[in-house]
Scaffold this active site. Structure first.
Site, PDB file in Angstrom:
ATOM      1  N   GLY B  14       0.615  -1.322  -0.074  1.00  0.00           N
ATOM      2  CA  GLY B  14      -0.077  -0.074  -0.066  1.00  0.00           C
ATOM      3  C   GLY B  14       0.973   1.126   0.021  1.00  0.00           C
ATOM      4  O   GLY B  14       1.828   1.155   0.572  1.00  0.00           O
ATOM      5  N   ALA B  18      -0.130   5.707   5.549  1.00  0.00           N
ATOM      6  CA  ALA B  18       0.017   4.708   6.258  1.00  0.00           C
ATOM      7  C   ALA B  18       1.445   3.983   5.701  1.00  0.00           C
ATOM      8  O   ALA B  18       2.328   3.882   6.418  1.00  0.00           O
ATOM      9  CB  ALA B  18      -0.932   3.848   6.754  1.00  0.00           C
ATOM     10  N   GLY B  19       1.025   3.686   4.532  1.00  0.00           N
ATOM     11  CA  GLY B  19       2.189   2.776   3.889  1.00  0.00           C
ATOM     12  C   GLY B  19       3.456   3.695   3.576  1.00  0.00           C
ATOM     13  O   GLY B  19       4.535   3.213   3.924  1.00  0.00           O
ATOM     14  N   PHE B 118     -14.041  21.011  13.284  1.00  0.00           N
ATOM     15  CA  PHE B 118     -14.751  19.968  12.415  1.00  0.00           C
ATOM     16  C   PHE B 118     -15.561  19.123  13.497  1.00  0.00           C
ATOM     17  O   PHE B 118     -15.530  19.465  14.712  1.00  0.00           O
ATOM     18  CB  PHE B 118     -13.262  19.133  12.240  1.00  0.00           C
ATOM     19  CG  PHE B 118     -13.138  18.675  10.974  1.00  0.00           C
ATOM     20  CD1 PHE B 118     -12.673  19.425   9.829  1.00  0.00           C
ATOM     21  CD2 PHE B 118     -13.515  17.294  10.464  1.00  0.00           C
ATOM     22  CE1 PHE B 118     -12.652  19.186   8.561  1.00  0.00           C
ATOM     23  CE2 PHE B 118     -13.354  16.762   9.269  1.00  0.00           C
ATOM     24  CZ  PHE B 118     -12.876  17.796   8.201  1.00  0.00           C
ATOM     25  N   ASP B 219      -8.665  -6.328   0.068  1.00  0.00           N
ATOM     26  CA  ASP B 219      -8.103  -7.551  -0.219  1.00  0.00           C
ATOM     27  C   ASP B 219      -7.352  -8.211   0.882  1.00  0.00           C
ATOM     28  O   ASP B 219      -7.377  -9.321   1.207  1.00  0.00           O
ATOM     29  CB  ASP B 219      -7.366  -7.345  -1.463  1.00  0.00           C
ATOM     30  CG  ASP B 219      -7.921  -6.672  -2.666  1.00  0.00           C
ATOM     31  OD1 ASP B 219      -9.283  -6.589  -2.515  1.00  0.00           O
ATOM     32  OD2 ASP B 219      -7.282  -6.623  -3.740  1.00  0.00           O
ATOM     33  N   GLN B 238     -18.220   3.572   9.167  1.00  0.00           N
ATOM     34  CA  GLN B 238     -18.741   4.885   9.423  1.00  0.00           C
ATOM     35  C   GLN B 238     -19.543   5.303   7.976  1.00  0.00           C
ATOM     36  O   GLN B 238     -18.848   5.143   6.923  1.00  0.00           O
ATOM     37  CB  GLN B 238     -17.562   5.697   9.404  1.00  0.00           C
ATOM     38  CG  GLN B 238     -17.812   7.017   9.477  1.00  0.00           C
ATOM     39  CD  GLN B 238     -16.870   8.095  10.150  1.00  0.00           C
ATOM     40  OE1 GLN B 238     -15.984   8.560   9.449  1.00  0.00           O
ATOM     41  NE2 GLN B 238     -16.826   8.358  11.498  1.00  0.00           N
ATOM     42  N   HIS B 240     -20.324   8.765   6.188  1.00  0.00           N
ATOM     43  CA  HIS B 240     -20.174  10.116   6.261  1.00  0.00           C
ATOM     44  C   HIS B 240     -21.386  10.942   6.270  1.00  0.00           C
ATOM     45  O   HIS B 240     -22.425  10.446   4.933  1.00  0.00           O
ATOM     46  CB  HIS B 240     -18.875  10.594   5.120  1.00  0.00           C
ATOM     47  CG  HIS B 240     -18.372  11.897   5.456  1.00  0.00           C
ATOM     48  ND1 HIS B 240     -19.220  13.051   5.232  1.00  0.00           N
ATOM     49  CD2 HIS B 240     -17.432  12.331   5.923  1.00  0.00           C
ATOM     50  CE1 HIS B 240     -18.344  14.200   5.498  1.00  0.00           C
ATOM     51  NE2 HIS B 240     -17.422  13.756   5.563  1.00  0.00           N
ATOM     52  N   LEU B 250     -17.552  12.335  -1.570  1.00  0.00           N
ATOM     53  CA  LEU B 250     -17.573  13.245  -0.230  1.00  0.00           C
ATOM     54  C   LEU B 250     -17.407  14.716  -0.468  1.00  0.00           C
ATOM     55  O   LEU B 250     -16.831  15.442  -1.183  1.00  0.00           O
ATOM     56  CB  LEU B 250     -16.103  12.737   0.308  1.00  0.00           C
ATOM     57  CG  LEU B 250     -15.971  13.384   1.432  1.00  0.00           C
ATOM     58  CD1 LEU B 250     -16.548  12.857   2.750  1.00  0.00           C
ATOM     59  CD2 LEU B 250     -14.490  12.996   2.081  1.00  0.00           C
ATOM     60  N   THR B 252     -16.449  17.451   2.119  1.00  0.00           N
ATOM     61  CA  THR B 252     -15.809  17.257   3.302  1.00  0.00           C
ATOM     62  C   THR B 252     -16.738  17.860   4.748  1.00  0.00           C
ATOM     63  O   THR B 252     -17.420  19.050   4.541  1.00  0.00           O
ATOM     64  CB  THR B 252     -14.427  18.157   3.398  1.00  0.00           C
ATOM     65  OG1 THR B 252     -13.880  18.055   4.737  1.00  0.00           O
ATOM     66  CG2 THR B 252     -14.814  19.496   3.024  1.00  0.00           C
ATOM     67  N   GLU B 253     -16.217  17.555   5.933  1.00  0.00           N
ATOM     68  CA  GLU B 253     -16.947  17.977   7.024  1.00  0.00           C
ATOM     69  C   GLU B 253     -16.556  19.698   7.345  1.00  0.00           C
ATOM     70  O   GLU B 253     -17.103  20.252   7.827  1.00  0.00           O
ATOM     71  CB  GLU B 253     -16.544  17.264   8.162  1.00  0.00           C
ATOM     72  CG  GLU B 253     -17.566  16.995   9.470  1.00  0.00           C
ATOM     73  CD  GLU B 253     -17.158  16.121  10.272  1.00  0.00           C
ATOM     74  OE1 GLU B 253     -17.711  14.799  10.206  1.00  0.00           O
ATOM     75  OE2 GLU B 253     -16.025  16.064  10.933  1.00  0.00           O
ATOM     76  N   ARG B 284     -19.892  12.046  13.428  1.00  0.00           N
ATOM     77  CA  ARG B 284     -20.481  11.645  11.864  1.00  0.00           C
ATOM     78  C   ARG B 284     -21.775  10.530  12.307  1.00  0.00           C
ATOM     79  O   ARG B 284     -22.671  10.715  11.565  1.00  0.00           O
ATOM     80  CB  ARG B 284     -19.560  11.121  11.081  1.00  0.00           C
ATOM     81  CG  ARG B 284     -18.443  12.073  10.640  1.00  0.00           C
ATOM     82  CD  ARG B 284     -17.534  11.566   9.853  1.00  0.00           C
ATOM     83  NE  ARG B 284     -16.523  12.726   9.391  1.00  0.00           N
ATOM     84  CZ  ARG B 284     -15.451  12.400   8.885  1.00  0.00           C
ATOM     85  NH1 ARG B 284     -14.875  11.355   8.621  1.00  0.00           N
ATOM     86  NH2 ARG B 284     -14.614  13.557   8.321  1.00  0.00           N
ATOM     87  N   HIS B 350     -17.929   5.255   4.236  1.00  0.00           N
ATOM     88  CA  HIS B 350     -16.834   5.799   4.050  1.00  0.00           C
ATOM     89  C   HIS B 350     -15.554   5.461   4.680  1.00  0.00           C
ATOM     90  O   HIS B 350     -14.316   5.542   4.302  1.00  0.00           O
ATOM     91  CB  HIS B 350     -16.932   7.556   4.946  1.00  0.00           C
ATOM     92  CG  HIS B 350     -15.888   8.427   4.837  1.00  0.00           C
ATOM     93  ND1 HIS B 350     -15.445   8.939   3.505  1.00  0.00           N
ATOM     94  CD2 HIS B 350     -15.243   9.199   5.783  1.00  0.00           C
ATOM     95  CE1 HIS B 350     -14.516   9.947   4.108  1.00  0.00           C
ATOM     96  NE2 HIS B 350     -14.316  10.055   5.296  1.00  0.00           N
ATOM     97  N   ARG B 392     -15.222   6.928  14.168  1.00  0.00           N
ATOM     98  CA  ARG B 392     -14.073   7.843  14.057  1.00  0.00           C
ATOM     99  C   ARG B 392     -14.388   9.129  14.025  1.00  0.00           C
ATOM    100  O   ARG B 392     -15.641   9.609  13.233  1.00  0.00           O
ATOM    101  CB  ARG B 392     -13.180   7.559  12.902  1.00  0.00           C
ATOM    102  CG  ARG B 392     -11.993   8.386  12.322  1.00  0.00           C
ATOM    103  CD  ARG B 392     -11.255   7.968  11.479  1.00  0.00           C
ATOM    104  NE  ARG B 392     -11.817   7.960  10.191  1.00  0.00           N
ATOM    105  CZ  ARG B 392     -12.041   9.170   9.180  1.00  0.00           C
ATOM    106  NH1 ARG B 392     -11.482  10.084   9.819  1.00  0.00           N
ATOM    107  NH2 ARG B 392     -12.539   9.139   8.252  1.00  0.00           N
ATOM    108  N   SER B 397      -8.376  10.176  11.096  1.00  0.00           N
ATOM    109  CA  SER B 397      -7.822   8.929  10.095  1.00  0.00           C
ATOM    110  C   SER B 397      -6.329   9.491   9.580  1.00  0.00           C
ATOM    111  O   SER B 397      -5.406   8.740   9.493  1.00  0.00           O
ATOM    112  CB  SER B 397      -8.683   8.715   8.925  1.00  0.00           C
ATOM    113  OG  SER B 397      -8.751  10.022   8.405  1.00  0.00           O
ATOM    114  N   LEU B 398      -6.208  10.783   9.117  1.00  0.00           N
ATOM    115  CA  LEU B 398      -4.881  10.911   8.659  1.00  0.00           C
ATOM    116  C   LEU B 398      -4.070  11.027   9.593  1.00  0.00           C
ATOM    117  O   LEU B 398      -2.825  10.485   9.511  1.00  0.00           O
ATOM    118  CB  LEU B 398      -4.792  12.524   7.761  1.00  0.00           C
ATOM    119  CG  LEU B 398      -5.905  12.685   6.767  1.00  0.00           C
ATOM    120  CD1 LEU B 398      -5.407  14.060   6.019  1.00  0.00           C
ATOM    121  CD2 LEU B 398      -5.743  11.500   5.688  1.00  0.00           C
TER     122      LEU B 398
END
Lengths: 238, 577
Positions: B14, B18-19, B118, B219, B238, B240, B250, B252-253, B284, B350, B392, B397-398
């Protein structure tokens, strides 16, 4: 829902010696994306039709292709804006791997040539480096590039000189050179001032016309040219 | 076709946030290969719009402790508080580090990183909204992805673009490597490694209406589950609140953070009734339920199944400067300008809170008792630390991807010397090859697209925002039927070069596996918490369900075991906003 005839240029290297046209008849609602149509063809009619796609809303850059003669994103092209007979080809300017899938390896490699990362040897402060909103504004358009490759593939200078860096890589150079936090202007200018670099841009504006993020790429390249001239004069004047 | 074998110290699956962050950190300790389904910068992290949470206090006073509290409360007290504290304490350092790497954040007049409101971000433990979201207009994920990708290249991380992972080899309790299909050639590659990081993202394509990319099919979660590893808290998915009606794209919030409000057919700002203190900036799960409640009670626009997100009173300059992408979406996909017309919205699938269970250093757990799989790490949406619990908060998440991606990389640095290089056996590759051949030789009459749509509609109707015992039982039965039909799926494309019909068939198999786990996990949790709302059990039940669900694959179907939530600082309380 309206009927459409999608004329698609196809090529399978394991079978075909030359590309050939295939016509698919489908119906699309006016606010459907061309990408939805391609997905429907693959799902309902012909599983062998091959194209890239991912986000489907213009942020990943996967589904760039030549639509009615113009490099575009299939996910940002709505049926209501298409003629009944629509021609879909692989993204112009790149070697074809299969059907609408092109090899973008060289495109990404050129991007790497312009040192596409922030360079600042000064030790960073404890908090963020300060940057005024005006300074940030200067790079705002350039950071929205999604690297779909539409611009470079549409550039006549690139058609004539395949080693030309192209608008996308030059835009990336701008993004760092004009970032107030960066300190490597000279090194980066050196990377773009060669016979396949900055001055290959002949201000044709094809890149601007096709950019799906509406970036005025030529404006940015012109700013690089002005900077390069100023630097050259400065060096000559000692 | 002969497979190609590779040897690396670390293989990362990925190229999302994160990857990339894990790869950058791990590269300090050894050779790193990143395998990506797409070109690396085409990952779905680029679609993250609104921001990344950190209590910088640049716009008004804020503290990591308030962030900690908000995240715990937002999680409906299911998040593990030791992990949440780690994340919130590390948030400021993380965002400053990203800025130093070159992320082009939007700025305050003084030149600091700008911050906005947010959902669920508050000061003084819920007293009022606070500006905590650090953003780069409404393209924050995109901006961070590029900075991290560029840093990875500078560091010498090796990228394998358009490599589709087909198997993760775990042998004798240790990760051995990854087997992947090179799309351009159709050739198999075996990546042998001392450590493997799974950072493969989410699985929103389980649902009909989703903000997720077509490639978000989960996967690797399915692969690990089938190899006997558990998946945690999969019932929590979740929705959104604001996806573009009909498309799920999306909004954004941050649009509400900048002053946008939700309105029903009467023009009423209905969130005032559901969350009197922070209104449209409630978490959310609550806003999504409120929207669907309005629609159920006939107060959707013109009595239909959507409401309006109204930005017409927000100054045009604010929209132009801070929400340009949203404006473009509205223009392109709806033919409207959000300054002139309200945006029709509906909740959209989401983010999966659940996933591959890990400890706070990204090490993958093999059971609910805390045992780990040697050399196997996970981070980002595919993982469950758990910092998000049952729901969340936006911008976490970021933060999660970067904090825990880095921590996985640091853990690898500590542990690599104890992790022996592994080999992948010829037979293991041959088995994957024969699986492919089997799919390619299928002659069934069922179309992948039809089956996928049936699955997505089933999950949307029976297993989304509102659930009940009967809907979930029906879902499980339908999923079972779909699994049988899956055996009848045919394939027209018999070639090997860039065969995306083949990968779609494989992805659908994984989605069916995950659908069963999500519905099964939801059926056994007879309470309502966060994003999991049971109409037949509308109350939260702390006595029986203050615990994480671990789903295991067995010969007799899915087995559920449980793990207590870690509570350190904040005792569960009624969740009101």
């Amino acid at each position: 829902m309206r009927p459409y005839r999608l004329k698609i240029l196809r090529f399978d290297p394991s079978k075909d010696s030359n590309p050939h046209w295939q016509v698919y008849q489908i119906r699309m609602g006016e606010y459907e994306r061309l990408l939805d149509g391609l997905i429907r063809i693959k799902g309902e009619i012909d599983g062998t039709l091959t194209f890239r796609r991912s986000c489907a809303h213009g942020i990943c850059g996967s589904c760039a292709m030549k639509i009615n003669g113009k490099n575009s994103l299939a996910c940002q092209t709505l049926a209501k804006d298409l003629p009944e007979e629509t021609v879909v080809e692989p993204l112009q300017g790149y070697p074809v791997i299969r059907d609408l899938v092109v090899d973008m390896g060289e495109f990404f490699r050129k991007n790497d040539e312009v040192m596409p990362y922030l360079i600042n040897p000064e030790p960073p402060p404890d908090r963020e480096r300060l940057q005024s909103p005006e300074e940030q504004q200067r790079i705002l358009q350039s950071i929205t590039c999604i690297m779909c490759g539409s611009c470079t593939g549409a550039c006549p200078s690139y058609w004539l000189d395949r080693q030309y860096l192209g608008p996308s890589a030059l835009l990336k150079a701008y993004r760092f050179i004009f970032d107030s936090r960066d300190r490597a202007t000279k090194e980066r200018l050196r990377k773009i001032l060669h016979e396949h670099g900055l001055w290959r841009c002949h201000t044709i504006y094809n890149c601007v016309e096709v950019c799906p993020k509406e970036i005025d790429i030529t404006y940015h390249i012109k700013a690089l040219k002005r900077l390069a001239l100023r630097e050259a004069l400065r060096i000559r004047q000692g | 076709m002969a497979a190609e074998f590779h040897i690396h110290d670390i293989v990362v699956i990925g190229s999302g946030l994160a990857g990339l962050r894990a790869a950058l950190e791990a590269k300090r300790h050894g050779t790193v290969a990143v395998l990506a389904k797409l070109y690396p910068t085409r990952c779905h992290s680029t679609a993250a719009q609104g921001g990344i949470a950190a209590a910088l206090g640049n716009e008004e006073p804020d503290s990591p402790e308030w962030h900690f509290y908000d995240t715990v409360k937002g999680s409906d007290f299911l998040g593990d508080q030791d992990a949440i504290e780690v994340m919130c304490e590390d948030a400021i350092r993380t965002v400053i580090e990203l800025e130093h790497m070159g992320v082009p954040f939007s700025r305050t007049p003084e030149g600091k990183i700008a911050q906005r409101r947010f959902g669920g971000h508050t000061r003084d433990f819920g007293a009022a909204p606070v500006r905590r979201a650090c953003y780069s207009a409404d393209r924050t994920g995109h901006a961070i992805v590029f900075a991290l990708y560029e840093q990875c290249q500078l560091a010498g991380v090796e990228f394998f673009s358009e490599f589709h992972v087909l198997d993760i080899v775990v042998r004798d309790g240790k990760a051995a490597g990854v087997i992947a299909l090179e799309l351009a050639t159709g050739k198999l590659h075996a990546f042998q490694a001392r450590a493997v990081v799974v950072a493969s993202g989410g699985y929103g394509r389980l649902f009909k209406t989703t903000s997720n990319a077509i490639t978000n099919t989960g996967d690797c979660l399915s692969i690990l589950f089938q190899r006997g590893l558990p998946l945690e808290d999969m019932e929590f998915f979740q929705f959104h609140p604001t996806g573009i009606y009909g498309l799920g794209i999306l909004i954004t919030e941050g649009a509400r953070g900048e002053g946008g409000v939700l309105r029903n057919r009467q023009g009423e700002r209905f969130m005032e009734r559901y969350a009197p203190t922070i209104k449209d900036l409630a978490p959310r799960d609550m806003v999504s339920r409120a929207i669907l409640q309005e629609i159920r009670e006939g107060r959707g626009i013109d009595g239909r199944d959507f409401v309006y997100l109204d930005l017409t009173h927000v100054p045009e300059g604010v929209i132009e400067e801070r929400l340009p992408e949203i404006r473009q979406f509205c223009r392109v996909y709806l033919g409207i300008d959000p300054s002139d017309s309200p945006i029709p919205v509906v909740p959209t699938a989401h983010y999966g809170m659940g996933g591959i269970p890990t400890d706070i250093d990204g090490r993958v757990l093999s059971d609910e008792r805390g045992n780990v799989v040697r050399g196997l790490y996970a981070a980002g949406e595919c993982a469950c630390v758990s910092v998000h619990g049952a729901n969340r908060l936006g911008c976490n998440s970021l933060l999660d991807t970067v904090v825990f991606g880095r921590r996985a990389g640091i853990a690898i640095g500590r542990e690599l010397k104890y992790l022996e290089p592994s080999t992948i056996q010829d037979e293991e590759v041959k088995k994957v090859e024969s699986d492919i051949e089997r799919v390619l030789s299928r002659k069934g009459k069922v179309r992948t697209a039809h089956l996928r749509r049936a699955l997505q509609e089933c999950m949307m109707q029976r297993c989304s925002v509102f659930r009940s015992e009967s809907s979930l039982k029906e879902a499980l039965k339908e999923i079972g039927d779909l699994r049988e039909m899956y055996q009848e799926v045919g394939i027209q494309d018999k070639g090997r070069v860039f065969n995306t019909e083949l990968t779609e068939v494989i992805e659908l198999g994984h989605l069916i596996t995950l659908a069963e786990i999500v519905a099964g996990s939801a059926l056994q949790r007879t309470e309502s918490r966060g994003a999991h709302y049971r109409e037949d059990h509308p109350e939260r039940d702390d006595r029986n369900f203050l615990k994480h669900t671990f789903a295991f694959s067995t010969d007799r179907g899915i087995l559920f075991r449980f793990k207590d939530v870690t509570i350190t600082r904040f005792q569960p309380e009624e969740r009101r906003y």
